[in-house]
Every structure is written in structure tokens, then in C-alpha cells.
Design an enzyme around this catalytic site. Structure first.
Site, PDB file in Angstrom:
ATOM      1  N   HIS A 162       0.829  -1.205   0.000  1.00 27.66           N
ATOM      2  CA  HIS A 162       0.000   0.000   0.000  1.00 27.66           C
ATOM      3  C   HIS A 162       0.863   1.254   0.000  1.00 27.66           C
ATOM      4  O   HIS A 162       0.495   2.268  -0.605  1.00 27.66           O
ATOM      5  CB  HIS A 162      -0.926  -0.004   1.226  1.00 27.66           C
ATOM      6  CG  HIS A 162      -2.066   0.954   1.131  1.00 27.66           C
ATOM      7  ND1 HIS A 162      -2.101   2.131   1.844  1.00 27.66           N
ATOM      8  CD2 HIS A 162      -3.217   0.921   0.411  1.00 27.66           C
ATOM      9  CE1 HIS A 162      -3.235   2.771   1.581  1.00 27.66           C
ATOM     10  NE2 HIS A 162      -3.925   2.063   0.716  1.00 27.66           N
ATOM     11  N   CYS A 163       2.008   1.181   0.650  1.00 31.47           N
ATOM     12  CA  CYS A 163       2.885   2.348   0.791  1.00 31.47           C
ATOM     13  C   CYS A 163       3.537   2.763  -0.522  1.00 31.47           C
ATOM     14  O   CYS A 163       3.915   3.929  -0.681  1.00 31.47           O
ATOM     15  CB  CYS A 163       3.978   2.060   1.809  1.00 31.47           C
ATOM     16  SG  CYS A 163       3.394   1.482   3.412  1.00 31.47           S
ATOM     17  N   ILE A 164       3.700   1.828  -1.458  1.00 28.31           N
ATOM     18  CA  ILE A 164       4.410   2.160  -2.699  1.00 28.31           C
ATOM     19  C   ILE A 164       3.452   2.401  -3.855  1.00 28.31           C
ATOM     20  O   ILE A 164       3.897   2.588  -4.995  1.00 28.31           O
ATOM     21  CB  ILE A 164       5.446   1.085  -3.067  1.00 28.31           C
ATOM     22  CG1 ILE A 164       4.785  -0.248  -3.438  1.00 28.31           C
ATOM     23  CG2 ILE A 164       6.435   0.893  -1.917  1.00 28.31           C
ATOM     24  CD1 ILE A 164       5.771  -1.278  -3.993  1.00 28.31           C
TER      25      ILE A 164
END
Length: 330
Positions: free
Chosen positions: A316-318
Site C-alpha cells: 500500500h505504501c508504494i
């Protein structure tokens, strides 16, 4: 202008990513992991990859024609945080440009280039820039698309991010930019997220809303891990009557740096699919089954995210979804 941040489950035009090309986020294992995520997402929707000019060949060697390329100087590769938070309004697509200062001015972070990526992506997307004076990142918020946002006290109220800001001021800015009515404050994030390469408590690794009033919650079942006591605290912070679906943590407890923050909560919902973190762990299969039940009608694809988590984040962070405009084609 009244803006609304759509739920991640609503239709997307595409997903934006940034290619790792410098510093601690670089490396062969990172290239392999970022590419695997991009190719998995591309099974469901277009992927637009921002690439530093110096890494043009490396990215194309890995991804070929599977993604669309956009070139800009980069410091890092966490598009959820350095990119814009997309919103929709009566006149079309908007892009919230939060102030980015390296996750609260972390000593190892540089953001000379990344601080401008949100506006650059907004321009490429044809979005109206929604400026904000608040230091924030996309990983620090989760919305249900119906007026509720999840945040953590240690991110938006972090003295390194927004010194002197009150809850009321933060809530007012979230209402203005995201179109929410209710702000649900969770006390903190996972233990590892407060270590050297952490974000100081991003919500997208501990909880997400799959529908209004329904939360997927990271649960550490092993009492030997410091996050074992976190889930009960998070439950108490949630509004009464909400449905909580437990998403147990992997069995693996630590790496060479201490207790891990491996989490299945940190997944991306795509058009007709879910791209989820796996860890070569005995609990991977059960977690993917829970996600499939949480998102009926979507195909769940697991991608080994250990190289991403070793650098301080997950799938989700990337990634950062660009919502489709209502009435348009996703």
C-alpha cells in the site's frame, strides 16, 4: 469547491508508483519487489510509474511495456506518501498536495525532489491541485468514501510534522480536503514503525475500512511480540457498533533488526482485484482467504513484500490509486 476522497474500493483510472533508484530504498531486491507489485497491479488496471531519469534503463529492463513511464527526479519511492491524495468534486479530479517533510523530518530522509512530486503527478493526471498547509502522507489516512477517515495520534499530531496543531485543527483540514465528517483517532501504529526507517505510526499498516463501519484490524496473536497488546487498544478507539474483522499477523516475529511489522493489512484494492503482501509465512494462505472474503468478487493476488517491509513499508505504501471520475470510464 467540495471535495471527496473516494474509498479505495471505488473504480480507479490507474495506480501510480515510483521506481526505487537511490538511497536505502534502492537495490536488486527492491527492484524485484517493486516490479512484482507493478506487474500484479497491471493485471487489473493501468500502472503509471514515475522514474528518475538516471534509473530509466533499470526500470524498463524490469517492466518493459507493462507500465506507462513518467520521468522526474526522485529522492525515494513511496508514492503513497510523496504523491498526491486524489479526490473528486463537481468539476472533476482533484489532488491534495500535503506538505511532505520526510515523515516528520527523519534524520535519514531527503525530500528536495519528493516534496514536488505531488504537484507533478497532479499535472500529469490533469487534476486540480488542492493545497494544504498540513504535513501529512497518504499512508497516514484511510477513508471509507462515506465521510469517515482513520488516522493515528502519532502521525498528524507529531511535533516533527505539525507542531502546535490541535486535534480540532487537524480535523478541520481533513474535512476541507477529503470531505469527511468523522475523524476516528487510533492511539498509535505498530512498534517497528517507530524504529529508524518507520513513519511514526501510519494507519495503513494496522487498520483499513472495507466498508462503512467495517474494519480489518492487524492482530498480533503471539504474546512474545510487543504488538500483542496493541489490538485491544485499537478496538477501544473504534466507534461503538463497528464490525471488526481480525487479520492475524504472520507467524514470523523478528528479523536481524528486532520485532517485525509484517502486516497483511497493507494491501492495495484494485479494479476487480486485491494485491496483498505475503511473507513466505504459514499464515499467508489464510490471510489471502480473509481478504477474499472481505472484498467479495475481487481476485486476490499475493506478492512477496519482505524486501519492501525491510525498507519501512509495504504494498500500500508504494502505490497510490487515482480514482475514476463518477460517470466516466474506470
Amino acid at each position: 469547491m467540495t471535495w471527496r476522497m473516494p474509498a479505495e474500493t471505488e473504480p480507479h483510472t490507474c495506480t501510480w508508483m515510483a521506481w526505487p533508484s537511490s538511497g536505502y530504498a534502492d537495490g536488486e531486491d527492491a527492484h524485484q519487489a517493486w516490479a512484482a507489485v507493478a506487474l500484479a497491479v497491471a493485471e487489473f488496471e493501468p500502472v503509471r510509474m514515475v522514474v528518475d531519469p538516471a534509473a530509466r534503463k533499470t526500470a524498463r529492463d524490469r517492466l518493459g511495456g507493462a507500465v506507462e513511464y513518467f520521468e522526474a527526479p526522485l529522492d525515494d519511492a513511496w508514492m503513497r506518501d510523496i504523491g498526491p491524495t486524489f479526490v473528486v468534486g463537481p468539476d472533476g479530479l482533484g489532488a491534495v498536495d500535503w506538505v511532505f517533510n520526510g515523515w516528520g523530518g527523519q534524520s535519514w530522509a531527503t525530500w528536495e525532489h519528493d516534496a514536488g512530486i505531488a504537484r507533478q503527478v497532479a499535472e500529469w493526471a490533469g487534476a486540480t491541485v488542492v493545497s494544504s498547509a498540513m504535513v501529512n502522507e497518504g499512508g497516514g489516512i484511510h477513508v471509507d468514501g462515506h465521510g469517515t477517515v482513520l488516522v493515528t495520534e502519532t502521525v498528524q499530531l507529531d511535533p516533527g510534522r505539525n507542531p502546535g496543531w490541535s486535534r480540532e485543527r487537524v480535523e478541520g483540514e481533513l474535512r476541507r480536503t477529503l470531505g469527511v465528517d468523522e475523524v476516528v483517532w487510533l492511539p498509535r501504529g505498530l512498534t517497528r514503525d517507530y524504529a529508524e526507517f518507520g513513519t511514526r505510526g501510519h494507519v495503513d499498516i494496522v487498520a483499513t475500512m472495507t466498508a462503512p463501519g467495517t474494519v480489518l484490524l492487524h492482530v498480533q496473536t503471539d504474546p512474545r511480540h510487543p504488538d500483542h497488546e496493541l489490538a485491544p487498544r485499537l478496538r477501544k478507539a473504534l466507534p461503538a457498533g463497528w464490525k471488526v474483522v481480525d487479520l492475524p499477523a504472520p507467524e514470523g516475529l523478528e528479523d536481524e533488526h528486532g520485532p517485525v511489522d509484517h502486516s497483511y493489512v497493507n494491501h492495495l484494492v484494485c479494479n476487480a482485484g486485491v494485491v496483498a503482501c505475503t511473507f513466505d509465512d504459514p499464515r499467508d494462505a489464510a490471510a489471502l482467504d480473509i481478504l477474499a472474503a472481505a472484498y467479495p468478487g475481487r481476485r486476490v493476488v499475493g506478492v512477496d513484500a519482505r524486501a519492501i517491509f525491510a525498507r519501512g513499508g509495504g504494498i500500500h505504501c508504494i502505490t497510490q490509486q487515482e480514482p475514476a471520475i463518477p460517470g466516466g470510464e474506470p
